[in-house]
Enzyme design. Structure first.
Site, PDB file in Angstrom:
ATOM      1  N   GLY A  78     121.240  -4.071  83.602  1.00 16.10           N
ATOM      2  CA  GLY A  78     119.994  -3.457  84.053  1.00 16.10           C
ATOM      3  C   GLY A  78     118.895  -4.421  84.489  1.00 16.10           C
ATOM      4  O   GLY A  78     119.141  -5.381  85.220  1.00 16.10           O
ATOM      5  N   TYR A 111     110.728   7.241  71.171  1.00 18.21           N
ATOM      6  CA  TYR A 111     110.825   6.222  72.238  1.00 18.21           C
ATOM      7  C   TYR A 111     109.417   5.924  72.768  1.00 18.21           C
ATOM      8  O   TYR A 111     109.021   4.764  72.896  1.00 18.21           O
ATOM      9  CB  TYR A 111     111.751   6.695  73.361  1.00 18.21           C
ATOM     10  N   GLY A 170     108.667   3.574  85.654  1.00 16.10           N
ATOM     11  CA  GLY A 170     109.188   4.933  85.446  1.00 16.10           C
ATOM     12  C   GLY A 170     110.705   4.828  85.454  1.00 16.10           C
ATOM     13  O   GLY A 170     111.264   3.797  85.050  1.00 16.10           O
ATOM     14  N   SER A 191     106.856   0.843  79.604  1.00 13.96           N
ATOM     15  CA  SER A 191     107.428   2.007  80.305  1.00 13.96           C
ATOM     16  C   SER A 191     106.282   2.960  80.619  1.00 13.96           C
ATOM     17  O   SER A 191     105.224   2.900  79.973  1.00 13.96           O
ATOM     18  CB  SER A 191     108.423   2.715  79.370  1.00 13.96           C
ATOM     19  N   GLY A 206     117.880  -9.251  76.549  1.00 13.51           N
ATOM     20  CA  GLY A 206     118.544  -8.060  77.106  1.00 13.51           C
ATOM     21  C   GLY A 206     118.987  -8.301  78.533  1.00 13.51           C
ATOM     22  O   GLY A 206     118.698  -7.497  79.420  1.00 13.51           O
ATOM     23  N   ASP A 240     121.953  -9.930  67.693  1.00 17.93           N
ATOM     24  CA  ASP A 240     121.303  -8.624  67.655  1.00 17.93           C
ATOM     25  C   ASP A 240     119.821  -8.856  67.362  1.00 17.93           C
ATOM     26  O   ASP A 240     119.472  -9.390  66.302  1.00 17.93           O
ATOM     27  CB  ASP A 240     121.957  -7.762  66.557  1.00 17.93           C
ATOM     28  N   VAL A 246     114.432   3.981  86.193  1.00 21.77           N
ATOM     29  CA  VAL A 246     115.053   2.828  86.871  1.00 21.77           C
ATOM     30  C   VAL A 246     116.570   2.998  86.847  1.00 21.77           C
ATOM     31  O   VAL A 246     117.168   3.075  85.757  1.00 21.77           O
ATOM     32  CB  VAL A 246     114.693   1.498  86.167  1.00 21.77           C
ATOM     33  N   LYS A 256     107.007   2.432  72.799  1.00 18.65           N
ATOM     34  CA  LYS A 256     106.457   1.828  74.012  1.00 18.65           C
ATOM     35  C   LYS A 256     104.917   1.813  73.971  1.00 18.65           C
ATOM     36  O   LYS A 256     104.293   0.916  74.527  1.00 18.65           O
ATOM     37  CB  LYS A 256     106.999   2.528  75.261  1.00 18.65           C
ATOM     38  N   ARG A 305     126.439  -8.558  73.945  1.00 14.92           N
ATOM     39  CA  ARG A 305     127.783  -8.576  74.548  1.00 14.92           C
ATOM     40  C   ARG A 305     128.102  -9.947  75.132  1.00 14.92           C
ATOM     41  O   ARG A 305     127.663 -10.300  76.222  1.00 14.92           O
ATOM     42  CB  ARG A 305     127.886  -7.469  75.595  1.00 14.92           C
TER      43      ARG A 305
HETATM   44  P1  NDP Z   1     119.996  -1.386  79.857  1.00 19.07           P
HETATM   45  O1  NDP Z   1     120.611  -0.531  78.814  1.00 19.07           O
HETATM   46  O2  NDP Z   1     120.716  -1.564  81.142  1.00 19.07           O
HETATM   47  O3  NDP Z   1     119.648  -2.826  79.252  1.00 19.07           O
HETATM   48  C1  NDP Z   1     119.181  -2.992  77.944  1.00 19.07           C
HETATM   49  C2  NDP Z   1     119.375  -4.445  77.530  1.00 19.07           C
HETATM   50  O4  NDP Z   1     118.847  -4.601  76.195  1.00 19.07           O
HETATM   51  C3  NDP Z   1     120.841  -4.844  77.470  1.00 19.07           C
HETATM   52  O5  NDP Z   1     121.006  -6.133  77.995  1.00 19.07           O
HETATM   53  C4  NDP Z   1     121.164  -4.838  75.979  1.00 19.07           C
HETATM   54  O6  NDP Z   1     122.133  -5.835  75.688  1.00 19.07           O
HETATM   55  C5  NDP Z   1     119.807  -5.230  75.377  1.00 19.07           C
HETATM   56  N1  NDP Z   1     119.711  -4.777  73.992  1.00 19.07           N
HETATM   57  C6  NDP Z   1     119.619  -3.507  73.543  1.00 19.07           C
HETATM   58  N2  NDP Z   1     119.632  -3.467  72.208  1.00 19.07           N
HETATM   59  C7  NDP Z   1     119.739  -4.759  71.795  1.00 19.07           C
HETATM   60  C8  NDP Z   1     119.830  -5.384  70.525  1.00 19.07           C
HETATM   61  N3  NDP Z   1     119.788  -4.672  69.380  1.00 19.07           N
HETATM   62  N4  NDP Z   1     119.941  -6.722  70.452  1.00 19.07           N
HETATM   63  C9  NDP Z   1     119.973  -7.454  71.595  1.00 19.07           C
HETATM   64  N5  NDP Z   1     119.888  -6.936  72.823  1.00 19.07           N
HETATM   65  C10 NDP Z   1     119.784  -5.591  72.929  1.00 19.07           C
HETATM   66  O7  NDP Z   1     118.563  -0.718  80.131  1.00 19.07           O
HETATM   67  P2  NDP Z   1     117.313  -1.192  81.014  1.00 19.07           P
HETATM   68  O8  NDP Z   1     117.624  -2.392  81.815  1.00 19.07           O
HETATM   69  O9  NDP Z   1     116.821   0.007  81.700  1.00 19.07           O
HETATM   70  O10 NDP Z   1     116.278  -1.543  79.842  1.00 19.07           O
HETATM   71  C11 NDP Z   1     115.511  -2.731  79.788  1.00 19.07           C
HETATM   72  C12 NDP Z   1     114.118  -2.404  79.291  1.00 19.07           C
HETATM   73  O11 NDP Z   1     113.464  -1.594  80.259  1.00 19.07           O
HETATM   74  C13 NDP Z   1     114.064  -1.626  77.976  1.00 19.07           C
HETATM   75  O12 NDP Z   1     113.035  -2.174  77.176  1.00 19.07           O
HETATM   76  C14 NDP Z   1     113.713  -0.210  78.421  1.00 19.07           C
HETATM   77  O13 NDP Z   1     113.035   0.493  77.412  1.00 19.07           O
HETATM   78  C15 NDP Z   1     112.839  -0.510  79.606  1.00 19.07           C
HETATM   79  N6  NDP Z   1     112.658   0.571  80.572  1.00 19.07           N
HETATM   80  C16 NDP Z   1     113.753   1.132  81.205  1.00 19.07           C
HETATM   81  C17 NDP Z   1     113.562   2.142  82.128  1.00 19.07           C
HETATM   82  C18 NDP Z   1     114.699   2.831  82.804  1.00 19.07           C
HETATM   83  O14 NDP Z   1     114.524   3.953  83.324  1.00 19.07           O
HETATM   84  N7  NDP Z   1     115.877   2.246  82.895  1.00 19.07           N
HETATM   85  C19 NDP Z   1     112.208   2.600  82.475  1.00 19.07           C
HETATM   86  C20 NDP Z   1     111.154   1.939  81.761  1.00 19.07           C
HETATM   87  C21 NDP Z   1     111.373   0.957  80.858  1.00 19.07           C
HETATM   88  P3  NDP Z   1     123.405  -5.646  74.722  1.00 19.07           P
HETATM   89  O15 NDP Z   1     123.782  -4.196  74.777  1.00 19.07           O
HETATM   90  O16 NDP Z   1     124.432  -6.568  75.305  1.00 19.07           O
HETATM   91  O17 NDP Z   1     122.919  -6.086  73.401  1.00 19.07           O
HETATM   92  C1  8X3 Z   2     112.219   4.911  80.621  1.00 15.05           C
HETATM   93  C2  8X3 Z   2     111.558   5.963  81.416  1.00 15.05           C
HETATM   94  O1  8X3 Z   2     110.819   8.420  81.418  1.00 15.05           O
HETATM   95  O2  8X3 Z   2     112.977   7.901  80.398  1.00 15.05           O
HETATM   96  O3  8X3 Z   2     111.302   4.191  79.844  1.00 15.05           O
HETATM   97  O4  8X3 Z   2     110.926   7.323  79.287  1.00 15.05           O
HETATM   98  S1  8X3 Z   2     111.568   7.454  80.579  1.00 15.05           S
END
Ligand code: NDP
Ligand code: 8X3
Length: 259
Positions: free
Chosen positions: A17, A157, A188, A144, A13, A64, A190, A161, A39
């Protein structure tokens, strides 16, 4: 591609992010990288930028993570020296939807379960045997706050987690005798991520959830991930739970303005 002589970080991923910010910090610190996501153009763009800037090597794998056969195929195509991963960051994941349980969309539930739990397992099942062979390595799972407490409409969700948290604890028990470190970061909210946009199906208005407080940035989380890997090898940080100063829990956010 020359034989990599530097350490290798495998980050799932990494097209946006937290994953993208993590790729940057590992690149800056001289790691060769394996970056994954769906992507392709994004992966290529990041590869070009970071290879040019930091003189490291990057392999991009576009697949994927919900598709076990595609995940296996991508990993198996790596040259043997690239399968010797030093750090695996299990980051790919998402939230989709924000409905009470009786109105939830089953397709959204399956998407989250297949990505956040099964995808994480597919990758770990491929990378960890190589670590066991070498009796070294470090796995960092991105959980998370939602993996430790629930909030209204967070149901599935959160469940995924909570599963990540259980898997981190289980991996640690299964792998410590092999010299492999297992850690978890639980953030939390991000920003600098597409998390909210994905959760709310691209609705930019609904996704504006960070306007009235300052959450963590993707870089804050990436720095924490990197910090965990820089501890001496006898130190295993099991878990870091982190939030912005204005957030004290899933349901406790000081929304009086960004500070
Ligand atoms: P983003 O949406 O910015 O990044 C998510 C990444 O996951 C992307 O690179 C996406 O790539 C990849 N991804 C999603 N689905 C797939 C798939 N089916 N196959 C391959 N790759 C996949 O979100 P974040 O950076 O915030 O998320 C990263 C992690 O952090 C997640 O596990 C999220 O649950 C966790 N998290 C996020 C928080 C927040 O508030 N942002 C808080 C706590 C935890 P692509 O679309 O190119 O496939
Ligand atoms: C992302 C944080 O609070 O949206 O894991 O679940 S929250």
């Amino acid at each position: 591609m020359d034989t990599p002589i530097k350490k290798i970080a495998f980050i799932t991923g990494s097209t946006s992010g937290i994953g993208k910010a993590t790729a940057k910090i590992f690149a800056k610190n001289g790691y060769n990288l394996i970056l994954t996501g769906r992507r392709k153009e994004r992966l290529e763009e990041i590869k070009q930028q970071l290879e040019g800037k930091y003189g490291i090597q990057i392999i991009t794998l576009c697949f994927d993570i919900r598709d076990n056969a595609a995940t296996k195929k991508a990993f198996k195509a790596l040259k043997p020296e690239w399968k010797k991963v030093d750090v695996l960051v299990n980051n790919a994941g998402l939230a989709k939807g924000f409905d009470p349980i009786h109105e939830g969309n089953i397709a959204d539930w399956e998407l989250m379960i297949d990505t956040n739990i099964k995808g994480l397992l597919y990758i770990t099942r491929l990378v960890s045997p190589e670590m066991v062979k070498l009796q070294k390595g470090h796995i960092i799972n991105i959980c998370s706050t939602a993996g430790h407490e629930v909030y209204p409409n967070g149901n599935v969700y959160s469940a995924t987690k909570y599963a990540v948290d259980a898997l981190t604890k289980s991996m640690r028990l299964d792998l410590y005798k092999h010299g492999i470190r297992v850690s978890q970061v639980s953030p939390g909210h991000v920003e600098e991520t597409e998390f909210a946009l994905v959760r709310f199906d691209g609705d930019e208005t609904r996704a504006k959830i960070y306007d009235d407080f300052t959450p963590l940035s993707a870089k804050d989380v990436a720095e924490t991930i990197f910090f965990i890997t820089t501890r001496p090898k006898h130190v295993n940080i099991q878990h870091i739970l982190m939030m912005g100063t204005q957030q004290a829990g899933s349901n406790f956010i000081d929304r009086s303005g960004r500070k």
